[in-house]
Design a protein around this motif. Structure first.
Motif, PDB file in Angstrom:
ATOM      1  N   ASP A  19       0.848  -1.187   0.000  1.00  0.00           N
ATOM      2  CA  ASP A  19       0.000   0.000   0.000  1.00  0.00           C
ATOM      3  C   ASP A  19       0.881   1.233   0.000  1.00  0.00           C
ATOM      4  OD1 ASP A  19      -2.138   1.592  -0.031  1.00  0.00           O
ATOM      5  OD2 ASP A  19      -2.994   0.929   1.867  1.00  0.00           O
ATOM      6  N   SER A  20       0.318   2.317  -0.530  1.00  0.00           N
ATOM      7  CA  SER A  20       1.115   3.536  -0.617  1.00  0.00           C
ATOM      8  C   SER A  20       0.900   4.411   0.604  1.00  0.00           C
ATOM      9  CB  SER A  20       0.752   4.294  -1.889  1.00  0.00           C
ATOM     10  OG  SER A  20      -0.634   4.465  -1.963  1.00  0.00           O
ATOM     11  N   ARG A  21       0.325   3.876   1.662  1.00  0.00           N
ATOM     12  CA  ARG A  21       0.119   4.677   2.859  1.00  0.00           C
ATOM     13  C   ARG A  21       1.230   4.441   3.851  1.00  0.00           C
ATOM     14  NH1 ARG A  21      -6.180   3.672   3.992  1.00  0.00           N
ATOM     15  NH2 ARG A  21      -7.033   5.395   2.787  1.00  0.00           N
ATOM     16  N   ARG A  35       0.126   9.923   3.360  1.00  0.00           N
ATOM     17  CA  ARG A  35       0.280   9.369   2.011  1.00  0.00           C
ATOM     18  C   ARG A  35       1.506  10.001   1.373  1.00  0.00           C
ATOM     19  NH1 ARG A  35      -4.852  11.155  -0.701  1.00  0.00           N
ATOM     20  NH2 ARG A  35      -4.483  12.991   0.566  1.00  0.00           N
ATOM     21  N   PRO A  36       2.667   9.348   1.474  1.00  0.00           N
ATOM     22  CA  PRO A  36       3.888   9.937   0.906  1.00  0.00           C
ATOM     23  C   PRO A  36       3.773  10.066  -0.611  1.00  0.00           C
ATOM     24  CG  PRO A  36       4.378   7.978   2.208  1.00  0.00           C
ATOM     25  CD  PRO A  36       2.908   8.020   2.037  1.00  0.00           C
TER      26      PRO A  36
ATOM     27  N   ALA B   9      -3.051  -3.229  -1.919  1.00  0.00           N
ATOM     28  CA  ALA B   9      -4.301  -2.814  -1.294  1.00  0.00           C
ATOM     29  C   ALA B   9      -5.186  -2.187  -2.361  1.00  0.00           C
ATOM     30  CB  ALA B   9      -4.028  -1.818  -0.182  1.00  0.00           C
ATOM     31  N   ARG B  11      -8.046  -0.023  -3.480  1.00  0.00           N
ATOM     32  CA  ARG B  11      -9.001   1.040  -3.141  1.00  0.00           C
ATOM     33  C   ARG B  11      -8.767   2.168  -4.124  1.00  0.00           C
ATOM     34  NH1 ARG B  11      -5.622   4.658  -0.404  1.00  0.00           N
ATOM     35  NH2 ARG B  11      -3.899   3.440   0.362  1.00  0.00           N
ATOM     36  N   ARG B  13      -7.680   5.453  -5.628  1.00  0.00           N
ATOM     37  CA  ARG B  13      -6.664   6.429  -5.238  1.00  0.00           C
ATOM     38  C   ARG B  13      -6.710   7.592  -6.207  1.00  0.00           C
ATOM     39  NH1 ARG B  13      -4.327   1.445  -4.342  1.00  0.00           N
ATOM     40  NH2 ARG B  13      -3.178   1.242  -2.392  1.00  0.00           N
ATOM     41  N   GLU B  17      -1.216   9.110  -6.584  1.00  0.00           N
ATOM     42  CA  GLU B  17      -0.957   8.023  -5.643  1.00  0.00           C
ATOM     43  C   GLU B  17      -0.850   6.687  -6.359  1.00  0.00           C
ATOM     44  OE1 GLU B  17      -2.908   7.777  -1.545  1.00  0.00           O
ATOM     45  OE2 GLU B  17      -4.022   9.323  -2.607  1.00  0.00           O
ATOM     46  N   LEU B  21       2.074   3.895  -6.096  1.00  0.00           N
ATOM     47  CA  LEU B  21       1.883   2.468  -5.870  1.00  0.00           C
ATOM     48  C   LEU B  21       2.624   1.669  -6.940  1.00  0.00           C
ATOM     49  CD1 LEU B  21       0.317   0.494  -4.026  1.00  0.00           C
ATOM     50  CD2 LEU B  21      -1.316   0.311  -5.881  1.00  0.00           C
ATOM     51  N   LEU B  24       6.134   1.318  -5.987  1.00  0.00           N
ATOM     52  CA  LEU B  24       6.326   0.299  -4.951  1.00  0.00           C
ATOM     53  C   LEU B  24       6.220  -1.103  -5.534  1.00  0.00           C
ATOM     54  CD1 LEU B  24       4.293   1.805  -2.001  1.00  0.00           C
ATOM     55  CD2 LEU B  24       6.742   1.691  -2.267  1.00  0.00           C
TER      56      LEU B  24
END
Lengths: 242, 530
Positions: A19-21, A35-36, B9, B11, B13, B17, B21, B24
């Motif tokens: 997740d990006s959180r 949230r970076p 995850a 959801r 965005r 964002e 992701l 990542l």
């Protein structure tokens, strides 16, 4: 305050959900969700700031050229200020937002989510000159591509984080139906999902709406065609009176 | 493909964002992504270099032009990894020729310069659409976020340039100074003949290295934009939550097969098998099915023993129970060897001590110098401070007194209260006797003397904080606070008579005289020389 990047252990644990959180736990046991912001929006923000500074220098250069050597001195001072203090002053006095970051919806905070102060802002902006090495921010780009919180070296040293600002929420539109009570107890996530279903109807096709609502038809003990209206009613009931 | 198996995850965005992701996602699979990219592109570049040795720019142009073709492999790996079916390097490379086939020509010609290339690729490759269906689909998907895809491509351009020039600058920095002097950039630029071709090819290779880092991320960002768009359009997150809710309520196993199946590039029969074989209903448990259950007990419960054990282990390994800290600091590396003499050889020992002695002398000299410097620096600092203080002596005199802690102001005992003199010197020694004598001629003066004396005693002996602002009543209240009932009564009586006389001009009875004078003697007899 203990700071734990939510996605830090990701590489070790293949089962973890990515997740990006970024979660920050306060001493009171409250999880703050930050949230970076990653390389792309930050690069865009930097380009905007660069253009603004370049524009200011250009205009000032043309005007100050009329003053001869004195103007050149003033121009050098202006260059110093823009180069070293532009980011720091904006970050400290404008809630962590330089104009570029403002345009992209970003802001700088400490690792624990508190507003950035003089010390951290100075360190992160002085270390830009390390991030720039060897040329064109190559080190900074690599560092923020590799770090789970997208930090460049200056951020690592100063303990800061560039995050997305939380915009004030607007009241969502929900279909006008008579409120209903859910026939079963709902957890918070489930309530949120039902509300989300009602709120996002405009963006979904009718077939998809019926399909999703149909999942819950047996649980609601209604016919699949009526499930959607039933869910809207429950959402209205959850929302309460406007 | 089960949505519950997704490794990210799910959801909705914002577009930015979603790009993060994607970064990542690429970071998690970076090993396979970069290795497979290198295995495809570097041999090709090697061939290009060999064939077009005379034309390094053409080699670079062709290599760059073919980018969309290589991008299909990272997307394949990422799409499989999304549902935790991570392909190995060998599998990925085997799949590559099959991935290349569809619409390669279009990708390399009129779609080559599409700014939303990364966002469109999943539609082509994973959904397998082409022609008008594809463009329709793209219109639907591109209603939002295609702007972000274009910005991604633009910033990709910038980042590639930054990394490329960074790499070249790094190489340049690492050249020895002597070589640089011999070379000279001027000469380098002028001599564009065959001698320097290898340098151009070296630059091409450094661009290939940069692409190896950036391209998987670029593809992953586009893929995650695509996923995000579909999550928003088809409410994947809501579907996921509803299915979980239904499973909780009805207890039936959730055959969480995606409704609109992601038609991923995989053998069709495989996909069908995954669709048509939901896990056995009833006792399906996502946890026990995944874990090897050695010595598992309590398996019929919601919480099995192995799960509980694992949860406890995780909890004990986490923050409040274990706080691991790594402390790193610098220390000198050379100190050690001198301090460890080898004592088996006497000659060596002697030699060692000699060396140590010499070293000690050296150290002594160094210490001496450092001591001198220390003294000089401290003297400088102190004289600087002294100079500062002397320079600002006026300022200090004016303002420094204010800087100190707030002092409690010394209380001056008032000399007069109610217009009466109450200093101890103005009171006769034998108050009661004097008052008795005065009473006959001038009762007002006598009573005044008594009251004055009372106030004086209260002020100087009982240390009552009397101020000239106090009224008689307030003085009485202060006396009450002393908690001496005799004194309180006497003071009240005296004050009453004094007030009657002073303000009301009512003379007290003669009996009052004895009462007050005796009372005075009684109260202050200890101190009173009668």
């Amino acid at each position: 305050m203990s700071v734990s990047p939510a996605n830090h252990t990701v590489t070790q644990d293949a089962l973890a959900v990515l997740d990006s959180r970024y979660k920050v736990e306060t001493p009171e046991g409250i999880d703050l969700q930050l949230r970076p912001a990653g390389v792309v929006p930050r690069a865009m923000a930097f380009i905007i700031d660069l253009l603004i500074r370049g524009g200011v220098m250009l205009v000032a250069g043309i005007v100050l050229a009329l003053l001869g050597d004195f103007g050149q001195g003033l121009l050098l001072i202006l260059f110093f200020l823009l180069n070293w203090w532009y980011m720091v002053l904006f970050e400290v006095f404008n809630q962590g937002r330089s104009p570029g970051k403002q345009a992209l919806g970003l802001r700088v905070v400490h690792d624990d989510g508190t507003p950035v102060g003089w010390g951290a802002s100075l360190i992160r902006n002085l270390l830009r000159f390390v991030d720039m090495l060897p040329v064109g921010y190559a080190l900074g780009i690599l560092s923020s591509l590799l770090h789970p919180g997208f930090k460049r070296l200056g951020d690592l040293a100063a303990g800061t984080l560039v995050v997305y600002r939380d915009e004030p929420p607007t009241r969502p539109q929900i279909p006008e139906v008579s409120p209903l009570r859910a026939p079963f107890a709902l957890s918070q996530d489930e309530q949120r999902a039902i509300l989300g279903f009602a709120e996002r109807q405009a963006g979904l096709s009718s077939g998809r709406r019926a399909e999703i609502a149909g999942i819950l038809a047996p649980a609601l003990e209604v016919h699949a065609d009526l499930a959607e209206a039933e869910l809207n009613g429950i959402a209205r009931g959850l929302l309460g009176q406007a | 493909m089960r949505l519950t198996d997704a490794s990210v995850a799910i959801r909705p965005r914002t577009a930015w964002e979603a790009l993060d992701l994607g970064t990542l996602m690429a970071r998690r699979q970076c090993g396979v992504l970069m290795a497979s990219w290198a295995l495809i592109t570097l041999p090709l570049l090697a061939v290009l270099t060999a064939v077009l040795w005379k034309y390094p720019l053409w080699a670079l142009l062709i290599f760059w032009w073919l980018k969309p073709a290589y991008e299909r492999l990272p997307l394949f790996i990422l799409s499989r990894a999304l549902f935790r079916e991570m392909p190995t390097l060998r599998e990925s490379l085997k799949a590559f020729p099959r991935l290349l086939r569809p619409q390669l020509f279009a990708s390399l010609t009129w779609r080559r310069f599409s700014p939303s290339r990364s966002f469109d690729l999943p539609v082509l490759q994973l959904e397998g659409l082409s022609g008008s269906v594809r463009s329709q689909r793209l219109t639907v998907l591109g209603q939002r976020d295609s702007g972000a895809a274009a910005w991604l491509t633009f910033s990709g351009l910038v980042l590639e340039a930054c990394l490329y020039f960074g790499l070249i600058a790094l190489c340049y920095m690492l050249l020895p100074q002597q070589l640089m002097d011999d070379l000279g950039w001027q000469k380098l630029l002028q001599e564009s003949g065959g001698e320097w071709l290898w340098l151009d090819h070296l630059r091409n290779w450094s661009y290939a290295l940069v692409l190896m880092v950036w391209e998987p991320i670029y593809v992953a960002c586009g893929f995650s934009l695509y996923l995000n768009r579909r999550t928003a359009l088809e409410a994947w997150d809501i579907e996921l939550a509803f299915r979980r809710l239904r499973q909780r309520l009805t207890g039936s196993a959730y055959a969480l097969v995606l409704g609109l199946v992601l038609v991923f590039a995989m053998p069709a029969e495989h996909a069908l098998a995954a669709n048509s074989c939901p896990p056995p209903a009833g006792d399906f448990n996502p946890y026990t099915d995944r874990e090897p259950d050695d010595k598992a007990r309590l398996t019929n419960q919601a919480l099995t023993s192995s799960q509980a054990k694992q949860a406890i282990k995780d909890l004990l390994a986490a923050a409040p129970f274990q706080n691991n800290q790594m402390v790193t600091r610098w220390r000198f590396g050379e100190e050690k060897p001198e301090e460890e003499p080898e004592e088996d050889d006497p000659d060596k020992v002697a030699e060692f001590f000699e060396k140590l002695f010499k070293l000690g002398e050296g150290f002594g000299a160094i210490e001496m110098i450092s001591l001198i410097f220390k003294v000089v620096l401290w003297a400088l600092l102190i004289s600087l401070l002294a100079l500062l203080i002397w320079r600002y002596r006026e300022w200090l005199r004016a303002f420094a007194s204010r800087l100190g802690l707030p002092q409690r102001a010394k209380r001056e005992a008032p000399a007069m209260l109610f217009g009466l003199e109450i200093t101890p010197e103005s009171i006769p020694d034998d108050v009661a006797g004097t008052a008795e004598r005065l009473w006959l001629e001038n009762p007002r003066e006598a009573l005044g003397l008594l009251y004055r004396a009372l106030l004086s005693r209260l002020l100087h002996e009982h240390r009552l904080p009397l101020k000239s602002a106090h009224t008689e009543g307030e003085v009485l209240r202060l006396v009450d606070r002393l908690q001496q009932s005799g004194l309180s009564q006497f003071s009240a009586l005296l004050t009453g008579h004094w007030q009657n006389l002073a303000y009301g001009h009512r003379l007290p009875d003669a009996t009052v005289r004895d009462q007050l004078c005796n009372g005075w003697r009684q109260q202050f007899s200890g101190q009173e020389p009668t």
